[in-house]
Design a protein around this motif. Structure first.
Motif, PDB file in Angstrom:
ATOM      1  N   TYR A 184      42.554  37.626  45.524  1.00 48.17           N
ATOM      2  CA  TYR A 184      41.621  38.116  44.316  1.00 48.17           C
ATOM      3  C   TYR A 184      41.945  37.849  43.001  1.00 48.17           C
ATOM      4  O   TYR A 184      43.214  37.871  42.783  1.00 48.17           O
ATOM      5  CB  TYR A 184      41.475  39.727  44.625  1.00 48.17           C
TER       6      TYR A 184
ATOM      7  N   TRP B 104      40.758  40.775  33.183  1.00 46.77           N
ATOM      8  CA  TRP B 104      40.691  42.240  32.745  1.00 46.77           C
ATOM      9  C   TRP B 104      40.565  42.556  31.124  1.00 46.77           C
ATOM     10  O   TRP B 104      41.321  41.781  30.461  1.00 46.77           O
ATOM     11  CB  TRP B 104      41.945  43.121  33.235  1.00 46.77           C
TER      12      TRP B 104
ATOM     13  N   GLN C 159      43.580  46.116  41.377  1.00 44.54           N
ATOM     14  CA  GLN C 159      43.627  44.837  42.153  1.00 44.54           C
ATOM     15  C   GLN C 159      43.599  45.413  43.348  1.00 44.54           C
ATOM     16  O   GLN C 159      44.357  46.189  43.844  1.00 44.54           O
ATOM     17  CB  GLN C 159      44.754  43.949  41.624  1.00 44.54           C
TER      18      GLN C 159
ATOM     19  N   ILE D 229      49.886  42.258  42.891  1.00 39.95           N
ATOM     20  CA  ILE D 229      49.773  40.960  41.635  1.00 39.95           C
ATOM     21  C   ILE D 229      50.887  40.030  41.941  1.00 39.95           C
ATOM     22  O   ILE D 229      52.091  40.292  41.911  1.00 39.95           O
ATOM     23  CB  ILE D 229      49.658  41.754  40.422  1.00 39.95           C
TER      24      ILE D 229
ATOM     25  N   SER E 114      45.779  38.311  42.802  1.00 39.99           N
ATOM     26  CA  SER E 114      46.422  39.255  43.863  1.00 39.99           C
ATOM     27  C   SER E 114      46.976  38.295  44.795  1.00 39.99           C
ATOM     28  O   SER E 114      46.550  37.075  44.967  1.00 39.99           O
ATOM     29  CB  SER E 114      45.478  40.033  44.259  1.00 39.99           C
TER      30      SER E 114
ATOM     31  N   HIS F 226      35.138  38.221  37.810  1.00 46.63           N
ATOM     32  CA  HIS F 226      35.771  37.875  38.932  1.00 46.63           C
ATOM     33  C   HIS F 226      35.424  36.337  39.148  1.00 46.63           C
ATOM     34  O   HIS F 226      34.475  36.003  39.172  1.00 46.63           O
ATOM     35  CB  HIS F 226      35.164  38.716  40.287  1.00 46.63           C
TER      36      HIS F 226
END
Length: 101
Positions: free
Chosen positions: A33, A37, A9, A13, A29, A48
């Protein structure tokens, strides 16, 4: 023994949710972001999610019961929903007016 992978990241996080498949995590994040995963392969995210707005806040991502949609509230006062598999934005609310709340 529990071994935690290193997620790539771009910022700290600020929110995390594990999915029922046992191998997926969604990490948000502090810089906005947001990605899904696969814990078996953490070099790059599987999906994403574009459009999340954050600059420094902790967030609490969640899914619907069937784990088809991902919901996250943004720093801009909007709640957004993404398709959890494809990463496409499917809905967003109008921003909250802080003067009214």
């Amino acid at each position: 023994e529990c071994v935690l992978p290193s997620l790539n990241q771009p910022s700290a996080i600020g929110g995390l949710i594990s999915l029922s498949d046992g191998v997926s995590l969604v990490a948000a994040s502090m810089d906005g972001y947001l990605a899904r995963w696969d814990l078996r392969q953490t070099l790059r995210p599987v999906v994403h999610f574009h459009g999340h707005v954050n600059s420094h806040s902790m967030v609490a991502p969640c899914t619907d019961a069937a784990e088809r949609l991902l919901y996250v509230g943004g720093r801009d006062g909007k709640l957004r929903a993404w398709d959890l598999t494809r990463g496409t934005l499917v809905a967003e609310t109008s921003p909250i007016d802080p003067q009214k709340h």
